[in-house]
Design a protein around this motif. Structure first.
Motif, short mmCIF file in Angstrom:
data_model
loop_
_atom_site.label_atom_id
_atom_site.label_comp_id
_atom_site.label_asym_id
_atom_site.label_seq_id
_atom_site.Cartn_x
_atom_site.Cartn_y
_atom_site.Cartn_z
N GLN A 180 0.55 4.26 -2.66
CA GLN A 180 0.21 5.63 -2.26
C GLN A 180 1.23 6.65 -2.77
O GLN A 180 0.87 7.79 -3.03
N LYS A 181 2.49 6.22 -2.96
CA LYS A 181 3.50 7.11 -3.54
C LYS A 181 3.05 7.62 -4.91
O LYS A 181 3.49 8.66 -5.38
N CYS B 58 -4.91 6.40 -4.38
CA CYS B 58 -6.27 6.65 -3.87
C CYS B 58 -6.97 7.74 -4.68
O CYS B 58 -8.12 7.57 -5.10
N LEU C 21 -6.26 0.42 1.12
CA LEU C 21 -5.27 1.50 1.05
C LEU C 21 -5.43 2.49 2.19
O LEU C 21 -4.46 2.83 2.88
N VAL C 22 -6.65 2.96 2.42
CA VAL C 22 -6.90 3.94 3.48
C VAL C 22 -6.57 3.32 4.84
O VAL C 22 -5.93 3.95 5.68
N GLU D 192 -0.07 8.36 -5.65
CA GLU D 192 -1.39 8.99 -5.46
C GLU D 192 -2.51 8.06 -5.93
O GLU D 192 -3.45 8.48 -6.58
N VAL E 189 -2.58 2.91 4.95
CA VAL E 189 -1.78 4.13 4.85
C VAL E 189 -2.18 5.16 5.91
O VAL E 189 -1.32 5.85 6.44
N CYS E 190 -3.45 5.22 6.24
CA CYS E 190 -3.93 6.27 7.15
C CYS E 190 -4.27 5.76 8.56
O CYS E 190 -3.89 6.37 9.54
N CYS F 257 0.81 -1.23 0.00
CA CYS F 257 0.00 0.00 0.00
C CYS F 257 0.83 1.27 0.00
O CYS F 257 0.50 2.24 -0.67
N GLN F 258 1.93 1.27 0.77
CA GLN F 258 2.78 2.46 0.83
C GLN F 258 3.29 2.81 -0.57
O GLN F 258 3.31 3.98 -0.96
#
Length: 157
Positions: A91-92, A96, A146-147, A94, A150-151, A87-88
């Motif tokens: 996310q690099k 999402c 992902l959320v 973008e 990552v979050c 996921c990291q």
């Protein structure tokens, strides 16, 4: 352990592969006559103004796009489901934001095209509807993974 822990260089392979994955979304949008915001869109030539839409393309092309999307979303989900550490890297890029933009542009367009079309064979409609619904569900699940990774996970740890 999984292959990524055995072979950390696979993370950089994944990093290099992700633009290609994102290109799949852009290709689908392009084929439907839609333009993705935030995509590295080449300026269109004037005579190349796209008049094909999901609503007026040949049925076979619509089927191909829905199948392609369904396969892509299922594969992405399966990958992140078994390997959330990726996921990291997603996310690099973008991911999402790009996934959400794609979803907003493409899904209503494809659903509408599937619903409005006249079918000789009703089973074709049922199959397309099942696949677009499955794609939609998998995109949401990918977004959730992902959320979550990552979050939310970093806050909980």
């Amino acid at each position: 352990g999984n292959i990524f822990t055995q072979q950390p260089s696979y993370f950089s392979d994944l990093d290099e592969t992700l633009p290609t994955v994102l290109q799949v979304f852009n290709n689908i949008l392009h084929k439907c006559g839609l333009q993705c915001e935030g995509a590295s869109a080449e300026p269109q030539k004037l005579e190349e103004k796209v008049s094909v839409t999901a609503g007026n393309m040949p049925l076979q092309e619509l089927k191909d796009i829905v199948l392609y999307l369904c396969d892509t979303c299922t594969t992405l989900w399966a990958f992140l489901d078994v390997f959330p550490l990726a996921c990291q890297t997603f996310q690099k890029h973008e991911f999402c934001y790009r996934l959400a933009s794609f979803y907003e542009l493409a899904i209503p367009e494809l659903e509408s095209a599937i619903k409005k079309r006249h079918y000789e064979d009703k089973s074709v409609f049922a199959d397309l509807w099942r696949r677009i619904s499955h794609s939609r569900k998998k995109m949401m699940e990918v977004f959730h993974i992902l959320v979550n990774q990552v979050c939310l996970q970093p806050i909980l740890e």
